[in-house]
Write a protein that holds these residues in place. Structure first.
Motif, PDB file in Angstrom:
ATOM      1  N   VAL A 235       0.588   4.913  -7.475  1.00 46.98           N
ATOM      2  CA  VAL A 235      -0.402   5.509  -6.580  1.00 46.98           C
ATOM      3  C   VAL A 235      -1.086   6.691  -7.270  1.00 46.98           C
ATOM      4  CG1 VAL A 235      -0.702   6.768  -4.411  1.00 46.98           C
ATOM      5  CG2 VAL A 235       0.717   4.715  -4.463  1.00 46.98           C
ATOM      6  N   ASP A 236      -0.320   7.444  -8.060  1.00 45.71           N
ATOM      7  CA  ASP A 236      -0.900   8.606  -8.750  1.00 45.71           C
ATOM      8  C   ASP A 236      -2.064   8.199  -9.656  1.00 45.71           C
ATOM      9  OD1 ASP A 236       0.686  10.648  -7.659  1.00 45.71           O
ATOM     10  OD2 ASP A 236       2.362  10.013  -8.924  1.00 45.71           O
TER      11      ASP A 236
ATOM     12  N   TYR B 292      -9.728  -1.788 -10.073  1.00 42.47           N
ATOM     13  CA  TYR B 292      -8.390  -1.207 -10.146  1.00 42.47           C
ATOM     14  C   TYR B 292      -7.506  -1.887  -9.115  1.00 42.47           C
ATOM     15  CZ  TYR B 292     -11.180   2.279 -12.525  1.00 42.47           C
ATOM     16  OH  TYR B 292     -12.063   2.887 -13.367  1.00 42.47           O
ATOM     17  N   GLY B 293      -6.395  -2.404  -9.555  1.00 47.47           N
ATOM     18  CA  GLY B 293      -5.486  -3.070  -8.641  1.00 47.47           C
ATOM     19  C   GLY B 293      -4.133  -2.392  -8.646  1.00 47.47           C
ATOM     20  N   LEU B 294      -3.525  -2.345  -7.480  1.00 42.94           N
ATOM     21  CA  LEU B 294      -2.166  -1.803  -7.406  1.00 42.94           C
ATOM     22  C   LEU B 294      -1.309  -2.841  -6.684  1.00 42.94           C
ATOM     23  CD1 LEU B 294      -0.135   0.579  -7.719  1.00 42.94           C
ATOM     24  CD2 LEU B 294      -0.881   1.345  -5.451  1.00 42.94           C
ATOM     25  N   ALA B 301       2.303   2.391  -0.046  1.00 40.38           N
ATOM     26  CA  ALA B 301       1.262   2.859  -0.962  1.00 40.38           C
ATOM     27  C   ALA B 301       0.123   3.567  -0.234  1.00 40.38           C
ATOM     28  CB  ALA B 301       0.731   1.687  -1.781  1.00 40.38           C
ATOM     29  N   VAL B 302      -0.307   3.045   0.919  1.00 37.96           N
ATOM     30  CA  VAL B 302      -1.494   3.621   1.575  1.00 37.96           C
ATOM     31  C   VAL B 302      -1.218   5.033   2.115  1.00 37.96           C
ATOM     32  CG1 VAL B 302      -3.242   3.325   3.374  1.00 37.96           C
ATOM     33  CG2 VAL B 302      -2.529   1.366   1.998  1.00 37.96           C
ATOM     34  N   PRO B 303      -0.090   5.248   2.813  1.00 39.20           N
ATOM     35  CA  PRO B 303       0.189   6.631   3.242  1.00 39.20           C
ATOM     36  C   PRO B 303       0.329   7.588   2.060  1.00 39.20           C
ATOM     37  CG  PRO B 303       1.571   5.079   4.450  1.00 39.20           C
ATOM     38  CD  PRO B 303       0.875   4.288   3.377  1.00 39.20           C
ATOM     39  N   LYS B 308      -2.063  12.006  -1.140  1.00 37.83           N
ATOM     40  CA  LYS B 308      -2.358  12.588  -2.455  1.00 37.83           C
ATOM     41  C   LYS B 308      -3.846  12.808  -2.726  1.00 37.83           C
ATOM     42  CE  LYS B 308       1.901  11.398  -4.731  1.00 37.83           C
ATOM     43  NZ  LYS B 308       2.686  10.440  -5.504  1.00 37.83           N
ATOM     44  N   LEU B 309      -4.672  12.252  -1.880  1.00 39.78           N
ATOM     45  CA  LEU B 309      -6.115  12.425  -2.107  1.00 39.78           C
ATOM     46  C   LEU B 309      -6.589  13.800  -1.631  1.00 39.78           C
ATOM     47  CD1 LEU B 309      -7.583   8.923  -1.260  1.00 39.78           C
ATOM     48  CD2 LEU B 309      -7.897  10.153  -3.387  1.00 39.78           C
TER      49      LEU B 309
END
Lengths: 248, 309
Positions: A235-236, B292-294, B301-303, B308-309
């Motif tokens: 995520v980072d 970009y893929g995660l 991941a979404v929370p 972090k944004l």
């Protein structure tokens, strides 16, 4: 009341179309073909109206090559009563299709024409509206609900901001959106029975329609290919990429 | 060439789609904008301010209030003696009206154009955007619908067009408006948002959909979209749907969360500038178009991303 349902034979919606190397079109040789998904919804809706007693007969019509008979047989197996094939090997544009349908409608005098909002091959979204214009009849496009009462039909339409409902004087033309219903599958006995239902064949010339195209396709090409992306590990990393874009 | 452009509006303000249609029309010739509606004077005045508009025609009549095609198409067809082309945005309103106009004029419409290649030559997507056709019209007059995301929006100021009143045949008596259910949203509109956060079936239900996506969308000032699977499952109303049968979007950033990426969905978003996909299935087709893929569980991941944004 009779209902007329136009159906189109198109490339199956699960198949990824391939553009021919010479740029003349999409390769349809040996590709699975099916009934246009929006047309299945139209056939289903007509059958439901008949089941509710709002309609007495369902006539399906297709304009295309001899193989479009298979599409018509599918509609008959779902529950349509009889079929008309307007046979032609030419590619016919929506305007000419609308003229052919108008001629059929003049013979059949349906109270309602129910058809798909667009075909998933040419993505035009024109034929229903054009038919309504040529016949001087009202149109209920992108329908998610259809209710017939007396000599009017109430159509709830899927529009950009939500839903809107219009009341139309019959005879009318309705084009179907995805959420109108869930089409039924034809059972094996019904598929067998459909083989003996009537299917008449005509030509565009019988109906006095000139199918010469008005639009010339100069070239068909692949859409621009997106540059291959990357998979990030955390995520980072994703946060860093979003920050780089300057949107957060 | 002289071009008549259909103004998309709600009788109070112009919709952005009109501005893209004006840009496309400007590539063909002189632009006149038609504002048809009821008490739509403010809209006509706003249309007169659009850069590049030479003239505004205003048809103010109760018959045109809800843009019923049966009433509007004869009005437009009646005006077309003075014009070479009719251009409408490819919105649900434009798609409803333009083909009816085309048939009244006995011309083939060119739907959803992506570019203007010549006075009568255009590109348009076919097969859910899997192919691009270049077509040339042989009709005397053109009827065109314009894909909004393919053309820059014209500036809403700088123009000084005159407003002229026109009248049409009025109510055709075939149809009437019975009511509307508008989805309420104070977020940016999907088709004009710079950032879109979009969810699929993996969001489980309507409550979870909102709980997971809304904080992220708030953070990014984003519109919220959805795949057809999420709409059909009842998580969100249908006007959230992005795809061949829903809305076509091209934001700066499209974040696809729990969306596999069926071709019908890709048709609605693959022209986005940057695409991010979060999906736990590393073979999901969405990764073939994502910048970009995660590969991760979206519920974790979404929370984390939001925080972090």
């Amino acid at each position: 009341m009779k209902i007329l349902v136009p159906v189109k034979r198109v490339i199956d919606y699960n198949v990824k179309p391939r553009v021919k190397a010479d740029g003349t079109g999409v390769d349809l040789a040996n590709v699975k073909m099916s009934m246009n998904p929006f047309d299945e919804i139209a056939v289903e809706e007509a059958i439901r109206l008949k089941e509710k007693g709002a309609a007495t007969e369902i006539v399906v019509v297709s304009i295309g090559p001899a193989k479009a008979q298979e599409t018509l047989r599918t509609a008959l197996a779902m529950g349509a009563d009889r079929a008309i094939l307007v046979q032609t090997d030419d590619e016919v544009e929506p305007l000419a299709i609308a003229k052919i349908l108008k001629a059929i409608a003049e013979e059949e005098q349906p109270g309602l024409v129910v058809m798909g909002k667009q075909a998933i091959d040419d993505d035009s979204n024109q034929t229903g509206q054009m038919l309504a214009a040529l016949m001087g009849r009202p149109q209920g496009t992108f329908a998610s609900k259809v209710e017939v009462s007396g000599d009017t039909v109430s159509v709830t339409r899927e529009v950009d901001g939500g839903l809107e409902t219009v009341n139309l004087k019959l005879p009318a033309i309705v084009t179907t959106d995805l959420r109108l219903n869930e089409p039924r599958y034809a059972s094996l006995p019904n598929i067998m029975k459909a083989k003996s239902k009537p299917l008449a064949t005509k030509s565009p010339a019988d109906l006095g329609v000139d199918t010469a195209p008005r639009l010339k396709t100069l070239k068909v090409s692949e859409p621009p290919v997106r540059k291959a992306g990357i998979k990030v590990g955390s995520v980072d990393e994703l946060v860093a990429k979003i920050k780089e874009l300057g949107v957060a | 060439m002289s071009i008549l452009v259909w103004a998309e509006h709600d009788n109070a303000s112009l919709k952005d789609a009109t501005l893209s249609a004006v840009t496309a029309a400007g590539k063909l010739g002189d632009v006149t904008v038609l504002v048809a509606g009821k008490d739509c004077g403010a809209v006509a005045d706003a249309a007169a301010q659009i850069a590049g508009v030479a003239k505004v025609l205003k048809a103010d009549d109760a018959a045109y209030e809800h843009a019923l095609a049966e009433n509007v198409a004869p009005l437009v067809a009646g005006l077309m003696d003075a014009f070479d082309a009719f251009v409408a945005p490819a919105t649900t309103t434009g798609k409803n009206i333009a083909p009816r106009v085309a048939a009244l004029l006995d011309v083939m419409q060119v739907s959803d154009i992506l570019s203007v290649e010549g006075p009568k030559t255009f590109t348009r997507p076919i097969y859910a955007g899997n192919a691009i056709a270049t077509v040339e019209s042989s009709d005397a007059k053109l009827v065109i619908t314009v894909r909004g995301t393919a053309f820059e929006r014209a500036a809403t100021s700088g123009g000084s067009a005159g407003v002229e009143e026109v009248a049409g045949p009025g109510d055709a008596g075939l149809s009437s408006f019975a009511g509307a259910e508008t989805a309420k949203s104070d977020r940016p509109e999907l088709t004009s948002a710079k950032v879109i956060v979009s969810g699929g079936r993996a969001l489980k239900d309507g409550e979870t959909f909102q709980a997971v996506l809304t904080p992220l969308a708030d953070k990014l000032n984003a519109a919220i979209g959805a795949s057809r699977a999420a709409v059909d499952a009842g998580y969100v109303p249908n006007d959230y749907q992005v795809g061949q049968t829903g809305k076509i979007v091209a934001p700066e950033l499209y974040i696809a969360i729990g969306i596999s990426g069926a071709i019908q969905h890709l048709a609605g978003m693959k022209d986005s500038k940057t695409i991010i996909a979060i999906n736990k299935d590393e073979d999901a087709p969405i990764f073939s178009v994502a910048d970009y893929g995660l590969v991760a569980d979206l519920f974790q991941a979404v929370p984390e991303l939001t925080e972090k944004l």
